[in-house]
Design an enzyme around this catalytic site. Structure first.
Site, PDB file in Angstrom:
ATOM      1  N   THR A  57       3.749 -35.775   6.671  1.00  0.00           N
ATOM      2  CA  THR A  57       4.973 -35.295   7.309  1.00  0.00           C
ATOM      3  C   THR A  57       6.107 -35.517   6.334  1.00  0.00           C
ATOM      4  O   THR A  57       6.093 -36.498   5.584  1.00  0.00           O
ATOM      5  CB  THR A  57       5.250 -36.054   8.619  1.00  0.00           C
ATOM      6  OG1 THR A  57       6.624 -35.873   9.002  1.00  0.00           O
ATOM      7  CG2 THR A  57       5.012 -37.544   8.461  1.00  0.00           C
ATOM      8  N   CYS A  90       9.013 -28.885   5.811  1.00  0.00           N
ATOM      9  CA  CYS A  90       8.357 -29.386   7.013  1.00  0.00           C
ATOM     10  C   CYS A  90       6.916 -28.932   6.897  1.00  0.00           C
ATOM     11  O   CYS A  90       6.659 -27.776   6.520  1.00  0.00           O
ATOM     12  CB  CYS A  90       9.020 -28.825   8.272  1.00  0.00           C
ATOM     13  SG  CYS A  90       8.126 -29.256   9.786  1.00  0.00           S
TER      14      CYS A  90
END
Length: 230
Positions: A83, A196
């Protein structure tokens, strides 16, 4: 081959991409039936997202730090945090580790510098775009970071959490991202960071002529580099 300790689940949609990309990269490099050595700790993203929303970053860092320590105890040789946003708590994760962590921002900055790009647009969650933890890492690598407008950032953040993290890919959302990227290019961005790990599910290089730096792909390759290094 070193064993990768993978902290995933944020979201599991992108973690599945990590698993595929790392195994494909190992197969491409080593051939035959080779695949990557993995230990996966997948968290409940609802729990993490609630801590993000309430700005309880320290608590989230402790949870992910425990996950990293569990991977180390299980035999991982190094850690990847799958992430971008939760690299905000990288210090809490690293403080009790005795094995390395391959940072997604460092890998991305290196990939951009290889292309001799100096001004880069950044798309990601609102946290990644607006907080300093990610931009400062890129700036330390000599990059000038450009952001979408506030209105665009709000919609990008909504699409990530309400659509991409739920496995939903919509053409209208892709078009919105592409328009935001064109605006950044018009402002001087020489490329765009898909900052992202879910954005690569929506936007790919065939959708635009602007150079893209998909952090999921970059990070996965960096993990293989480390796993196969001496």
């Amino acid at each position: 081959m070193k064993t990768i300790g993978m902290i995933g689940g944020m979201s599991w949609e992108s973690s599945a991409e990590y698993y595929r990309l790392v195994n494909e990269e190992v197969k491409n490099r080593l051939g035959g039936l080779h695949s990557a050595k993995f230990i996966l700790f997948s968290v409940d993203f609802e729990e993490i997202e609630q801590l993000q929303a309430s700005a309880e970053w320290h608590k989230a860092g402790k949870l992910l730090g425990q996950a990293a320590k569990s991977l180390e105890k299980a035999g991982a040789d190094f850690i990847i945090l799958c992430t971008n946003t939760m690299h905000n708590v990288i210090e809490e994760i690293e403080e009790n580790l005795s094995i390395p962590l391959v940072h997604i921002g460092d890998a991305t900055a290196a990939a951009i510098k290889e292309k001799q790009i100096h001004k880069i647009g950044l798309l990601g969650t609102r946290y990644t775009m607006e907080m300093d933890f990610y931009k400062s890492r890129l700036a330390a690598g000599g990059l000038e970071v450009l952001l979408p407008t506030e209105q665009e950032r709000t919609e990008i953040n909504r699409i990530i959490f309400e659509e991409l993290c739920m496995g939903t890919v919509r053409e209208a959302s892709r078009n919105f991202f592409l328009e935001a990227m064109q605006s950044l290019a018009a402002d001087g961005a020489e490329g765009i960071i898909l900052g992202c790990t879910e954005i690569g599910l929506l936007v790919r290089k065939e959708h635009t002529g602007i150079p893209l730096f998909d952090t999921t792909t970059i990070h996965a390759k960096a993990a293989v580099d480390f796993a196969l290094s001496n």
